[in-house]
Design a protein around this motif. Structure first.
Motif, PDB file in Angstrom:
ATOM      1  N   GLN A   1     -11.737  -2.971   4.984  1.00 24.06           N
ATOM      2  CA  GLN A   1     -12.011  -1.554   5.292  1.00 24.06           C
ATOM      3  C   GLN A   1     -10.721  -0.753   5.488  1.00 24.06           C
ATOM      4  OE1 GLN A   1     -14.339  -3.895   6.834  1.00 24.06           O
ATOM      5  NE2 GLN A   1     -15.410  -3.309   4.967  1.00 24.06           N
ATOM      6  N   ILE A   2      -9.676  -1.154   4.779  1.00 21.64           N
ATOM      7  CA  ILE A   2      -8.412  -0.414   4.860  1.00 21.64           C
ATOM      8  C   ILE A   2      -8.219   0.362   3.556  1.00 21.64           C
ATOM      9  CG2 ILE A   2      -5.890  -0.622   5.005  1.00 21.64           C
ATOM     10  CD1 ILE A   2      -6.333  -3.136   6.705  1.00 21.64           C
ATOM     11  N   VAL A   3      -8.069   1.664   3.685  1.00 22.00           N
ATOM     12  CA  VAL A   3      -7.847   2.490   2.491  1.00 22.00           C
ATOM     13  C   VAL A   3      -6.345   2.697   2.335  1.00 22.00           C
ATOM     14  CG1 VAL A   3      -8.323   4.698   1.375  1.00 22.00           C
ATOM     15  CG2 VAL A   3     -10.040   3.645   2.875  1.00 22.00           C
ATOM     16  N   ALA A   4      -5.803   2.159   1.253  1.00 24.82           N
ATOM     17  CA  ALA A   4      -4.361   2.253   1.024  1.00 24.82           C
ATOM     18  C   ALA A   4      -4.108   3.018  -0.266  1.00 24.82           C
ATOM     19  CB  ALA A   4      -3.770   0.848   0.927  1.00 24.82           C
ATOM     20  N   SER A   5      -2.869   3.427  -0.455  1.00 25.07           N
ATOM     21  CA  SER A   5      -2.528   4.082  -1.721  1.00 25.07           C
ATOM     22  C   SER A   5      -1.178   3.558  -2.206  1.00 25.07           C
ATOM     23  CB  SER A   5      -2.514   5.599  -1.566  1.00 25.07           C
ATOM     24  OG  SER A   5      -1.619   5.950  -0.554  1.00 25.07           O
ATOM     25  N   ILE A   6      -0.875   3.907  -3.464  1.00 27.23           N
ATOM     26  CA  ILE A   6       0.343   3.356  -4.079  1.00 27.23           C
ATOM     27  C   ILE A   6       1.417   4.433  -4.070  1.00 27.23           C
ATOM     28  CG2 ILE A   6       1.336   2.293  -6.150  1.00 27.23           C
ATOM     29  CD1 ILE A   6      -1.646   1.735  -7.027  1.00 27.23           C
ATOM     30  N   LYS A   7       2.550   4.098  -3.506  1.00 21.77           N
ATOM     31  CA  LYS A   7       3.696   5.015  -3.602  1.00 21.77           C
ATOM     32  C   LYS A   7       4.572   4.495  -4.730  1.00 21.77           C
ATOM     33  CE  LYS A   7       7.192   5.236  -0.557  1.00 21.77           C
ATOM     34  NZ  LYS A   7       8.371   4.949  -1.391  1.00 21.77           N
ATOM     35  N   TYR A   8       4.684   5.292  -5.775  1.00 19.66           N
ATOM     36  CA  TYR A   8       5.421   4.885  -6.965  1.00 19.66           C
ATOM     37  C   TYR A   8       6.751   4.256  -6.589  1.00 19.66           C
ATOM     38  CZ  TYR A   8       8.076   5.340 -11.300  1.00 19.66           C
ATOM     39  OH  TYR A   8       8.854   5.081 -12.404  1.00 19.66           O
ATOM     40  N   PRO A   9       7.171   3.173  -7.218  1.00 21.00           N
ATOM     41  CA  PRO A   9       6.400   2.467  -8.242  1.00 21.00           C
ATOM     42  C   PRO A   9       5.423   1.434  -7.675  1.00 21.00           C
ATOM     43  CG  PRO A   9       8.634   1.585  -8.114  1.00 21.00           C
ATOM     44  CD  PRO A   9       8.568   2.699  -7.108  1.00 21.00           C
ATOM     45  N   ASN A  10       5.761   0.802  -6.561  1.00 25.24           N
ATOM     46  CA  ASN A  10       4.852  -0.262  -6.121  1.00 25.24           C
ATOM     47  C   ASN A  10       4.896  -0.563  -4.625  1.00 25.24           C
ATOM     48  OD1 ASN A  10       7.306  -1.501  -6.151  1.00 25.24           O
ATOM     49  ND2 ASN A  10       6.879  -2.862  -7.855  1.00 25.24           N
ATOM     50  N   ASP A  11       4.977   0.480  -3.819  1.00 26.85           N
ATOM     51  CA  ASP A  11       4.803   0.283  -2.380  1.00 26.85           C
ATOM     52  C   ASP A  11       3.350   0.557  -2.044  1.00 26.85           C
ATOM     53  OD1 ASP A  11       7.413  -0.267  -1.815  1.00 26.85           O
ATOM     54  OD2 ASP A  11       7.921   1.791  -1.251  1.00 26.85           O
ATOM     55  N   ILE A  12       2.820  -0.207  -1.130  1.00 32.38           N
ATOM     56  CA  ILE A  12       1.433   0.028  -0.728  1.00 32.38           C
ATOM     57  C   ILE A  12       1.447   0.586   0.694  1.00 32.38           C
ATOM     58  CG2 ILE A  12      -0.860  -1.026  -0.493  1.00 32.38           C
ATOM     59  CD1 ILE A  12       0.364  -1.179  -3.375  1.00 32.38           C
ATOM     60  N   LEU A  13       0.862   1.777   0.831  1.00 26.59           N
ATOM     61  CA  LEU A  13       0.929   2.494   2.104  1.00 26.59           C
ATOM     62  C   LEU A  13      -0.454   2.728   2.693  1.00 26.59           C
ATOM     63  CD1 LEU A  13       3.407   5.437   1.332  1.00 26.59           C
ATOM     64  CD2 LEU A  13       3.967   3.106   1.964  1.00 26.59           C
ATOM     65  N   VAL A  14      -0.482   2.750   4.018  1.00 24.12           N
ATOM     66  CA  VAL A  14      -1.684   3.173   4.738  1.00 24.12           C
ATOM     67  C   VAL A  14      -1.224   4.268   5.690  1.00 24.12           C
ATOM     68  CG1 VAL A  14      -3.511   2.467   6.332  1.00 24.12           C
ATOM     69  CG2 VAL A  14      -2.666   0.842   4.638  1.00 24.12           C
ATOM     70  N   ASN A  15      -1.787   5.436   5.555  1.00 25.34           N
ATOM     71  CA  ASN A  15      -1.351   6.583   6.381  1.00 25.34           C
ATOM     72  C   ASN A  15       0.174   6.720   6.389  1.00 25.34           C
ATOM     73  OD1 ASN A  15      -4.003   7.172   7.058  1.00 25.34           O
ATOM     74  ND2 ASN A  15      -3.958   5.707   8.751  1.00 25.34           N
ATOM     75  N   ASN A  16       0.737   6.668   5.225  1.00 28.38           N
ATOM     76  CA  ASN A  16       2.201   6.832   5.065  1.00 28.38           C
ATOM     77  C   ASN A  16       3.044   5.710   5.650  1.00 28.38           C
ATOM     78  OD1 ASN A  16       2.308   9.056   3.472  1.00 28.38           O
ATOM     79  ND2 ASN A  16       2.393  10.500   5.176  1.00 28.38           N
ATOM     80  N   LYS A  17       2.412   4.613   6.056  1.00 33.14           N
ATOM     81  CA  LYS A  17       3.194   3.480   6.570  1.00 33.14           C
ATOM     82  C   LYS A  17       3.043   2.314   5.594  1.00 33.14           C
ATOM     83  CE  LYS A  17       2.986   4.029  11.573  1.00 33.14           C
ATOM     84  NZ  LYS A  17       2.475   3.299  12.746  1.00 33.14           N
ATOM     85  N   LYS A  18       4.119   1.577   5.402  1.00 29.15           N
ATOM     86  CA  LYS A  18       4.085   0.512   4.393  1.00 29.15           C
ATOM     87  C   LYS A  18       3.369  -0.731   4.937  1.00 29.15           C
ATOM     88  CE  LYS A  18       7.389  -1.718   1.337  1.00 29.15           C
ATOM     89  NZ  LYS A  18       8.550  -1.388   0.509  1.00 29.15           N
ATOM     90  N   ILE A  19       2.405  -1.204   4.156  1.00 30.27           N
ATOM     91  CA  ILE A  19       1.670  -2.414   4.552  1.00 30.27           C
ATOM     92  C   ILE A  19       2.001  -3.570   3.610  1.00 30.27           C
ATOM     93  CG2 ILE A  19      -0.464  -1.955   3.232  1.00 30.27           C
ATOM     94  CD1 ILE A  19      -1.979  -2.822   5.856  1.00 30.27           C
ATOM     95  N   ALA A  20       2.478  -3.251   2.398  1.00 32.60           N
ATOM     96  CA  ALA A  20       2.810  -4.315   1.442  1.00 32.60           C
ATOM     97  C   ALA A  20       3.860  -3.813   0.455  1.00 32.60           C
ATOM     98  CB  ALA A  20       1.558  -4.762   0.691  1.00 32.60           C
ATOM     99  N   GLY A  21       4.652  -4.754  -0.058  1.00 34.57           N
ATOM    100  CA  GLY A  21       5.662  -4.408  -1.047  1.00 34.57           C
ATOM    101  C   GLY A  21       5.724  -5.471  -2.135  1.00 34.57           C
TER     102      GLY A  21
END
Ligand code: BTN
Length: 259
Positions: free
Chosen positions: A113-133
């Motif tokens: 239930q975590i909505v994340a988005s991709i910060k080009y090119p490949n950082d994964i963010l949740v509410n502007n904080k990095k959760i995965a790289g």
């Protein structure tokens, strides 16, 4: 060195993976270590003896690597792994691999239930904080790469980020529960393999839909631009009035992006 190697079939604890069986494109073999300098460095050094599609997993890393020669702090409690690809790889396909890996992480997070988005090119963010790289490394010539290593770090159970607390987050911070790291990896493998068989047009479309940089302004070469698009080859299109530029960037720092 303490290493356990096993076929994924032998560690099926979770029903959703039982049906995948032979169809695995990645993750059929997992090499699990208690500690490595870096799963990417190990994979590069040993790529000849590691089979295509295998995953090198480590509970912690002593010299975890981020992009642009940064350190990826890697205490136990998070997920650190590398996918070793040796077949059907070329520089032309890099953006495809970036997209599939990013989307597989997003899908895996959705299952928490975590909505994340991709910060080009490949950082994964949740509410502007990095959760995965993701850190991709390859060697070989332009048409025939010897290997492509896709290194993935996911913040799973870490709560204390020290001075990174305003820019980093974890699954646990978002769900308030301790997550099972093996289960996350297996979900990722499943999601990656499902995405791998899709046409690139579909993958590209999903990548764009989940990208958070389009429409944002950015300072590039001391000029201000709006990011208007990401093209099918993975270049971003920058616009300032009538001036348009197409650039491939390895990283955009959060401070460079504005609403
Ligand atoms: C980044 O966002 O800067 C990329 C971080 C990638 C970290 C992962 S952890 C597993 C793999 N091994 C490494 O040394 N780095 C990648």
């Amino acid at each position: 060195m303490n290493v356990q190697s096993f076929d994924i079939q032998s560690i099926f604890k979770y029903d959703i993976f039982k049906r995948a069986g032979e169809g695995f494109m990645i993750g059929n073999k997992i090499l699990r270590f208690e500690e490595l300098e870096s799963t990417n460095s190990f994979s590069k050094l040993n790529y000849e003896s590691i089979e295509h599609g295998a995953i090198v997993l480590s509970n912690k890393q002593t010299k975890g690597k981020g992009r642009n020669n940064k350190i990826w702090l890697s205490e136990s409690g998070n997920l650190y792994f590398s996918i070793v690809l040796k077949k059907d790889i070329s520089l032309k396909k890099l953006f495809r691999f970036v997209s599939i890996t990013s989307l597989a992480i997003l899908k895996t997070l959705e299952e928490y239930q975590i909505v994340a988005s991709i910060k080009y090119p490949n950082d994964i963010l949740v509410n502007n904080k990095k959760i995965a790289g993701i850190l991709m490394e390859s060697a070989g010539d332009i048409t025939a790469l010897n290997y492509l290593i896709i290194g993935v770090g996911v913040n799973v159970n870490q709560l204390d980020f020290g001075e990174l607390k305003y820019i980093a987050t974890s699954i646990r911070e978002n769900t308030s529960t301790i997550a099972d790291i093996d289960r996350i990896l297996l979900k990722f493998i499943h999601n990656y393999n499902e995405l791998s068989v899709r046409d690139f047009e579909e993958i590209y479309d999903k990548y764009l839909k989940n990208s958070m940089v389009i429409g944002k302004s950015i300072t590039y070469d001391n000029e201000q631009y709006i990011i208007t698009d990401i093209d099918i080859n993975g270049a971003i299109i920058l616009q300032n009035g009538t001036i348009k530029r197409k650039v491939v960037l390895n990283e955009i720092s959060l401070g460079e992006l504005y609403e």
